[in-house]
Design a protein around this motif. Structure first.
Motif, PDB file in Angstrom:
ATOM      1  N   HIS A 198     102.847  83.236  77.020  1.00 12.81           N
ATOM      2  CA  HIS A 198     103.643  82.761  78.147  1.00 12.81           C
ATOM      3  C   HIS A 198     104.006  81.292  77.977  1.00 12.81           C
ATOM      4  CE1 HIS A 198     104.900  82.039  82.307  1.00 12.81           C
ATOM      5  NE2 HIS A 198     104.090  80.989  82.316  1.00 12.81           N
ATOM      6  N   TRP A 199     103.017  80.472  77.613  1.00 14.55           N
ATOM      7  CA  TRP A 199     103.253  79.028  77.496  1.00 14.55           C
ATOM      8  C   TRP A 199     103.893  78.655  76.168  1.00 14.55           C
ATOM      9  CZ3 TRP A 199     103.303  76.473  81.769  1.00 14.55           C
ATOM     10  CH2 TRP A 199     102.522  76.911  82.850  1.00 14.55           C
ATOM     11  N   VAL A 200     103.493  79.306  75.092  1.00 21.14           N
ATOM     12  CA  VAL A 200     104.037  78.966  73.770  1.00 21.14           C
ATOM     13  C   VAL A 200     105.547  79.199  73.726  1.00 21.14           C
ATOM     14  CG1 VAL A 200     104.067  79.728  71.360  1.00 21.14           C
ATOM     15  CG2 VAL A 200     101.894  79.230  72.486  1.00 21.14           C
ATOM     16  N   LYS A 201     106.015  80.226  74.433  1.00 15.04           N
ATOM     17  CA  LYS A 201     107.451  80.527  74.422  1.00 15.04           C
ATOM     18  C   LYS A 201     108.280  79.433  75.084  1.00 15.04           C
ATOM     19  CE  LYS A 201     106.995  85.563  74.194  1.00 15.04           C
ATOM     20  NZ  LYS A 201     107.067  86.849  74.944  1.00 15.04           N
ATOM     21  N   LEU A 232      98.421  73.555  76.424  1.00 18.84           N
ATOM     22  CA  LEU A 232      98.166  72.460  77.361  1.00 18.84           C
ATOM     23  C   LEU A 232      99.414  71.592  77.522  1.00 18.84           C
ATOM     24  CD1 LEU A 232      96.198  70.779  79.129  1.00 18.84           C
ATOM     25  CD2 LEU A 232      95.591  69.524  77.039  1.00 18.84           C
ATOM     26  N   ALA A 233     100.065  71.258  76.423  1.00 18.68           N
ATOM     27  CA  ALA A 233     101.271  70.417  76.487  1.00 18.68           C
ATOM     28  C   ALA A 233     102.351  71.078  77.328  1.00 18.68           C
ATOM     29  CB  ALA A 233     101.781  70.138  75.077  1.00 18.68           C
ATOM     30  N   GLN A 234     102.533  72.378  77.192  1.00 20.69           N
ATOM     31  CA  GLN A 234     103.573  73.075  77.954  1.00 20.69           C
ATOM     32  C   GLN A 234     103.222  73.175  79.434  1.00 20.69           C
ATOM     33  OE1 GLN A 234     106.443  73.552  76.382  1.00 20.69           O
ATOM     34  NE2 GLN A 234     105.339  72.746  74.589  1.00 20.69           N
ATOM     35  N   PRO A 273     108.521  69.087  73.150  1.00 22.38           N
ATOM     36  CA  PRO A 273     108.686  69.414  71.731  1.00 22.38           C
ATOM     37  C   PRO A 273     107.351  69.319  70.992  1.00 22.38           C
ATOM     38  CG  PRO A 273     109.608  67.243  72.204  1.00 22.38           C
ATOM     39  CD  PRO A 273     109.214  67.842  73.516  1.00 22.38           C
ATOM     40  N   VAL A 274     106.995  70.380  70.314  1.00 26.65           N
ATOM     41  CA  VAL A 274     105.736  70.431  69.577  1.00 26.65           C
ATOM     42  C   VAL A 274     105.991  70.970  68.175  1.00 26.65           C
ATOM     43  CG1 VAL A 274     104.190  70.650  71.564  1.00 26.65           C
ATOM     44  CG2 VAL A 274     105.230  72.693  70.577  1.00 26.65           C
TER      45      VAL A 274
END
Length: 470
Positions: free
Chosen positions: A52-55, A248-250, A257-258
């Motif tokens: 969910h977050w990685v997308k 965590l960043a998202q 941007p990661v």
């Protein structure tokens, strides 16, 4: 099932059953607020939560430089070298070692600014031992700001340093939202294998996400030491570490941007534990970061021009060529430590840096497809010269012979034993003169605005002046 899918499923199992330790109270609170199960300092993630977050992370992004010609596109099939990073010492040609200084740091900035291969400059090129640790990151940032106009790699300092650096960035680039819309800075966030993120790195990561600046999440696991002896197992656990930070960043700023990174390599366990940064296993694992980056839909990071040699010798050459050519072949988007690294990332050498520039130029040339068209097929001349003529004086040769690759380091018709060192010294002089003839310019008003903020670190006016004058 692909190798990437197998790695993913293993990483999801690790994140769900073993979890990832977050040694940062604020980070743990953010995870809890977003329904991540936390027990003590360990966070446990389900696959659904991770994806969910990685997308939300962008598949690619542009890192904007003060000079637009150095804007950096990260993603797809681009390969962007970034220079030496994290070394505390300077080695000379014979391998004599001393602590790095701010003067060394600025010399590195100038060489990288002058070398056209790079569009990224800064970071911990060399740890300046003559600067107090509590404000070293601030002074390195200011040095990069005044001696380069390329895209900015940030040093990861203490929380208060990062806050001042990012606040100064807002003053320079139009405020937080303007800077988030056009990211100006990127920083390396190393995980602590196995399966841990420490307080300092998490503080930096959370600040980068708050300001919308790019973060490279990267494990540097050693096979059989800080990770499984198996490459597949180490990549799986490293993937879990990187994804935990990316999630965590998202959560803090969706769309941050990661870069998905793997800096893992072998450990030499024969008679002790030695970090083997240039081992073939490292090229395989770091090369696989490009695969996993594409699997998750984000840019990748690895290393290049690395060596375990303590002096500049044949080993330093073949290991540096191996690691950078592997990075280029695998299509790693951000190739860090590409230029100057010696002795398993313990030291930087200016001479090695210049040699690495030559390695990178040759690798880039060797991977650039040649043109096939009517002009380059040159059939009329081939027919005219036939079986026994010479192409030396042919029109196409005389008009285009300067297009053939000519090395700036080394020679094809050398004599004497000192020719190689002499060519390195000559190229270094050329680069430093090129910098001196065309130094980057930072507007006085912008510089004053940055200095006003960075002075909160304890930097005095004479210290700003010293950095500018070096």
């Amino acid at each position: 099932m692909t190798r990437e899918q197998k790695i993913h499923e293993a990483a999801m199992e690790i994140m769900k059953e073993v979890g990832v330790d977050f040694h940062n109270a604020k980070a743990l609170e953010i995870l809890k607020e977003h329904d991540i199960r936390v027990e003590g300092s360990t966070a446990y993630f389900t696959e659904e939560q991770v994806l969910h977050w990685v997308k939300m992370a962008p598949e690619s992004f542009t890192l904007y430089a003060r000079n637009p010609k150095y804007n950096v596109f990260l993603g797809k099939d681009t390969v962007n070298p970034a220079p030496t990073y994290g070394c505390a010492f300077i080695d000379d040609w014979e391998g004599n070692r001393r602590s790095g200084t701010m003067e060394d740091y600025i010399k590195s900035l100038k060489l990288v600014q002058a070398e056209e291969l790079y569009s990224i400059n800064g970071g911990i090129l060399i740890q300046p031992g003559d600067i107090p640790e509590e404000r070293a990151a601030v002074e390195m940032f200011y040095a990069a700001l005044t001696h380069s106009d390329k895209a900015i790699m940030l040093p990861t300092g203490f929380k208060n340093e990062m806050e001042l650096i990012l606040e100064a960035g807002c003053a320079l680039f139009g405020g937080m939202e303007a800077m988030a819309e056009k990211p100006r800075m990127i920083a390396l966030i190393n995980t602590v294998s196995p399966l841990t993120l420490d307080e300092r790195m998490l503080d930096c990561l959370m600040l980068l996400a708050k300001y919308g600046q790019a973060a490279v999440l990267c494990p540097a696991t050693m096979l059989g030491a800080t990770g499984s002896l198996s490459m597949a197992g180490t990549i799986a656990s490293g993937t879990a570490e990187a994804l935990a930070g990316i999630v965590l960043a998202q959560m803090i700023r969706p769309g941050t941007p990661v870069v998905f990174g793997i800096q893992s390599t072998a450990a030499d366990l024969r008679g002790g534990i030695t970090f083997a940064c240039a081992a073939p296993e490292g090229t395989l694992m770091q090369g696989f970061s490009a695969n996993m980056g594409k699997f998750y839909g984000m840019p990748s990071r690895g290393g290049g021009c690395q060596t375990d040699a303590p002096v500049i010798n044949c080993q330093a050459g073949y290991e540096s060529m191996l690691t950078f050519s592997s990075a280029y072949r695998h299509g790693i988007n951000l190739v860090m430590e590409a230029g100057g690294v010696m002795d398993s990332v313990n030291a930087t050498s200016f001479e090695k840096m210049v040699i690495d520039f030559e390695i990178m130029r040759q690798v880039k040339a060797s991977f650039t497809p040649f043109e096939v068209n009517e002009e380059t097929l040159n059939l009329e001349e081939i027919k005219e010269i036939g079986h026994s003529g010479s192409f030396v004086t042919a029109d196409y040769t005389l008009e285009n012979y300067m297009d053939l690759y000519s090395p700036k380091v080394g020679s094809r018709n050398a004599s004497g034993s000192d020719y190689f060192k002499e060519s390195v010294d000559k190229e270094m002089e050329r680069l430093l003169k090129s910098y001196q003839d065309n130094p980057p310019v930072l507007d006085d008003e912008a510089r004053a605005a940055a200095e006003k903020i960075l002075a909160k670190s304890g930097m005095e006016p004479q210290e700003f002046e010293k950095i500018r004058s070096l």
